[in-house]
Motif scaffolding. Sequence first.
Motif, PDB file in Angstrom:
ATOM      1  N   GLY A  17       0.820  -1.212   0.000  1.00  0.00           N
ATOM      2  CA  GLY A  17       0.000   0.000   0.000  1.00  0.00           C
ATOM      3  C   GLY A  17       0.851   1.257   0.000  1.00  0.00           C
ATOM      4  O   GLY A  17       0.657   2.163  -0.828  1.00  0.00           O
ATOM      5  N   TRP A  18       1.836   1.301   0.890  1.00  0.00           N
ATOM      6  CA  TRP A  18       2.618   2.544   0.982  1.00  0.00           C
ATOM      7  C   TRP A  18       3.635   2.672  -0.146  1.00  0.00           C
ATOM      8  O   TRP A  18       3.972   3.775  -0.556  1.00  0.00           O
ATOM      9  N   MET A  19       4.124   1.525  -0.678  1.00  0.00           N
ATOM     10  CA  MET A  19       4.999   1.639  -1.869  1.00  0.00           C
ATOM     11  C   MET A  19       4.179   2.219  -3.030  1.00  0.00           C
ATOM     12  O   MET A  19       4.640   3.084  -3.767  1.00  0.00           O
ATOM     13  N   SER A  20       2.926   1.740  -3.192  1.00  0.00           N
ATOM     14  CA  SER A  20       2.074   2.263  -4.271  1.00  0.00           C
ATOM     15  C   SER A  20       1.804   3.741  -4.050  1.00  0.00           C
ATOM     16  O   SER A  20       1.923   4.558  -4.976  1.00  0.00           O
ATOM     17  N   ALA A  21       1.440   4.093  -2.813  1.00  0.00           N
ATOM     18  CA  ALA A  21       1.063   5.480  -2.537  1.00  0.00           C
ATOM     19  C   ALA A  21       2.229   6.438  -2.768  1.00  0.00           C
ATOM     20  O   ALA A  21       2.067   7.496  -3.377  1.00  0.00           O
ATOM     21  N   VAL A  22       3.405   6.040  -2.305  1.00  0.00           N
ATOM     22  CA  VAL A  22       4.536   6.963  -2.443  1.00  0.00           C
ATOM     23  C   VAL A  22       4.924   7.103  -3.919  1.00  0.00           C
ATOM     24  O   VAL A  22       5.275   8.199  -4.385  1.00  0.00           O
ATOM     25  N   ALA A  23       4.821   6.017  -4.675  1.00  0.00           N
ATOM     26  CA  ALA A  23       5.157   6.106  -6.102  1.00  0.00           C
ATOM     27  C   ALA A  23       4.170   7.036  -6.818  1.00  0.00           C
ATOM     28  O   ALA A  23       4.572   7.906  -7.598  1.00  0.00           O
ATOM     29  N   LEU A  24       2.885   6.881  -6.522  1.00  0.00           N
ATOM     30  CA  LEU A  24       1.878   7.731  -7.166  1.00  0.00           C
ATOM     31  C   LEU A  24       2.035   9.187  -6.735  1.00  0.00           C
ATOM     32  O   LEU A  24       1.965  10.104  -7.563  1.00  0.00           O
ATOM     33  N   ALA A  25       2.256   9.380  -5.438  1.00  0.00           N
ATOM     34  CA  ALA A  25       2.364  10.751  -4.936  1.00  0.00           C
ATOM     35  C   ALA A  25       3.628  11.429  -5.457  1.00  0.00           C
ATOM     36  O   ALA A  25       3.700  12.646  -5.536  1.00  0.00           O
ATOM     37  N   THR A  26       4.619  10.633  -5.829  1.00  0.00           N
ATOM     38  CA  THR A  26       5.859  11.203  -6.367  1.00  0.00           C
ATOM     39  C   THR A  26       5.742  11.436  -7.879  1.00  0.00           C
ATOM     40  O   THR A  26       6.056  12.505  -8.382  1.00  0.00           O
ATOM     41  N   GLY A  27       5.240  10.407  -8.582  1.00  0.00           N
ATOM     42  CA  GLY A  27       5.281  10.457 -10.046  1.00  0.00           C
ATOM     43  C   GLY A  27       4.075  11.117 -10.693  1.00  0.00           C
ATOM     44  O   GLY A  27       4.170  11.588 -11.821  1.00  0.00           O
ATOM     45  N   LEU A  28       2.929  11.112 -10.026  1.00  0.00           N
ATOM     46  CA  LEU A  28       1.714  11.630 -10.673  1.00  0.00           C
ATOM     47  C   LEU A  28       1.029  12.688  -9.820  1.00  0.00           C
ATOM     48  O   LEU A  28      -0.184  12.887  -9.888  1.00  0.00           O
ATOM     49  N   LYS A  29       1.835  13.328  -9.011  1.00  0.00           N
ATOM     50  CA  LYS A  29       1.371  14.320  -8.046  1.00  0.00           C
ATOM     51  C   LYS A  29       0.369  15.330  -8.624  1.00  0.00           C
ATOM     52  O   LYS A  29      -0.657  15.619  -8.028  1.00  0.00           O
ATOM     53  N   GLU A  30       0.694  15.837  -9.825  1.00  0.00           N
ATOM     54  CA  GLU A  30      -0.123  16.913 -10.393  1.00  0.00           C
ATOM     55  C   GLU A  30      -1.458  16.390 -10.914  1.00  0.00           C
ATOM     56  O   GLU A  30      -2.372  17.158 -11.118  1.00  0.00           O
ATOM     57  N   ARG A  31      -1.536  15.066 -11.153  1.00  0.00           N
ATOM     58  CA  ARG A  31      -2.701  14.576 -11.893  1.00  0.00           C
ATOM     59  C   ARG A  31      -3.696  13.794 -11.077  1.00  0.00           C
ATOM     60  O   ARG A  31      -4.841  13.640 -11.476  1.00  0.00           O
ATOM     61  N   VAL A  32      -3.263  13.236  -9.956  1.00  0.00           N
ATOM     62  CA  VAL A  32      -4.197  12.397  -9.187  1.00  0.00           C
ATOM     63  C   VAL A  32      -4.108  12.711  -7.691  1.00  0.00           C
ATOM     64  O   VAL A  32      -3.090  13.194  -7.202  1.00  0.00           O
ATOM     65  N   SER A  33      -5.218  12.423  -6.995  1.00  0.00           N
ATOM     66  CA  SER A  33      -5.143  12.457  -5.531  1.00  0.00           C
ATOM     67  C   SER A  33      -5.029  11.014  -5.058  1.00  0.00           C
ATOM     68  O   SER A  33      -5.555  10.096  -5.698  1.00  0.00           O
ATOM     69  N   VAL A  34      -4.296  10.820  -3.974  1.00  0.00           N
ATOM     70  CA  VAL A  34      -4.054   9.457  -3.487  1.00  0.00           C
ATOM     71  C   VAL A  34      -4.509   9.359  -2.037  1.00  0.00           C
ATOM     72  O   VAL A  34      -4.076  10.146  -1.198  1.00  0.00           O
ATOM     73  N   GLU A  35      -5.383   8.414  -1.776  1.00  0.00           N
ATOM     74  CA  GLU A  35      -5.849   8.217  -0.404  1.00  0.00           C
ATOM     75  C   GLU A  35      -5.614   6.763  -0.015  1.00  0.00           C
ATOM     76  O   GLU A  35      -6.003   5.840  -0.738  1.00  0.00           O
TER      77      GLU A  35
END
Length: 497
Positions: A17-35
Amino acid sequence: MSQKFQRIVVIGGGSAGWMSAVALATGLKERVSVEVVESEDIGILGVGEATFPSIRNFNQLIGIDEAEFLRATHGTYKLGIRFCDWLDVGSDYFHTFGHFGTLSGSQALWAQHRRMALAEPLGMQCLPTVMAMRGCFVLPGDQAEFKYAYHFDAVQYAAFLRQLAMRRGASRTQGRIVDVARRADGAVTAVLLEDGRRIDGDFFIDCSGFHALLLGRTLAEPFVDFSHWLPVDGAWACPCERRGDGITPYTTATALEGGWAWRIPLQNRTGHGHVFASRFIDVERAREQLLARLDGPAVAEPRLLRFKTGHRERFWVHNVVAIGLSAGFLEPLESTSLYLIQDGIGRLMTLLSEGRPLDDEARTDFNEGSVRRFARIRDFILLHYCLTRRRDSELWRHVASMPLPETLAFRIELWRRYGVLHEYDEDGFDASSWLAIHAGMAHWPEREDPVLTEVPRQRALAALQCRRDAIAAAVERMPEHHRMLHHVLTARPGRSR
Ligand SMILES: Cc1cc2nc3c(=O)[nH]c(=O)nc-3n(C[C@H](O)[C@H](O)[C@H](O)COP(=O)(O)OP(=O)(O)OC[C@H]3O[C@@H](n4cnc5c(N)ncnc54)[C@H](O)[C@@H]3O)c2cc1C
């Protein structure tokens, strides 16, 4: 689903969960929200202390400083795995992340090695193997002849990633999910918590571990069972106090009567576990065997974990992708779970950042790729078992005679008959890794490639001896692992690699 989405909900706050979240929050920060939704009552599995070298790429991509990471997770360096008692009781060999040098390819090397009948293991031709045997460690230079991985505390790793993901904008909801809302076409629209809260999303990453809350329970995706090949289905895990100064820069995997035992050194303790097949050994006997192996006083009660090896038929269904144990599990012999998690995240991130429509074609590509990766690693793990000469218990008699997957049978046949190390696409392990297991299990081809035997004997012998001597001399100058670790941990920020 081919439309773009903005709200990604990650179900579960374990490593996946946290590996996915950190990757998304790092790589797609401008485009998606991550919860991330996680339940403290349920908790995380928290085992998974040994890794594969690709973890370093993951950490580098998300910008983790190595020393900070090692401090936060009580981490140590891992050069590979030492396999004890797999061929026969008393035998041992290393599988490290390095190559064996070449005369003209690794096949040539083994051929020459065999012909020279050198009275030493092939591992003497492999730098990280000799480093591991001597308990030494240095970071590889730019001409990296080897790769390395880590041992770490999985609970601390998830906590470390959580802080990082939240600093980068991911949000966290704590609570137990009790229901799931879906559209008429089957797609998931929200998860509902015990206290009545509702978390809506456009896309869901199921990282709920063995619970497989969305892909398994809600979408009822069938499970492809590997237990006829990989019969282990349980593990006792128990950490103990660390004794003495030395910290081995490798994992140890020792074959036992009904499974195998791991030993994983961390800075502050040593992780021990016994992975067993309950068809072949009583659960209590497995526990006793583990406790008898601890090399220090236990620091916790032994924990029993139960699992089934295999994976879901599809990993991505509607708007749900499973990453981590919810997608499947191969046993931990080669520490590949976090690698598979990272690989799944990487392929998902590529799709999301390319802006390619997330349609049937994208899903099919992802699913087929995931199935192949599981199959390749399954075959590699099986290789450790099926080449055994042990016949001293039911487990070993079973694995020595079981029918193998066709893909593995083909590879073994090519090696045995012609000395060819066949590689498939998307192999997690390269030819050097396959060679390490074949050689460690004394499984050599029936004949040498005639082209290779043309290398004059004296030249081959000199090359082998020269390489062995150069490795021995280099390792002689290297620091012990615990000294190197201390140096990295106490270096000023920005000094570590
Ligand atoms: C015996 C054993 C040894 C292993 N050794 C290794 C190893 O050496 N190396 C390696 O790479 N891997 C290893 N693994 C695998 C590794 O432990 C996992 O891949 C890793 O921990 C990731 O787990 P996860 O995040 O998928 O699941 P978990 O850690 O189980 O996390 C699941 C999350 O989902 C949440 N959740 C579940 N249900 C709900 C609900 N209803 N509501 C809200 N939240 C919910 C939980 O609270 C938790 O946060 C091992 C596994 C086992 C079983």
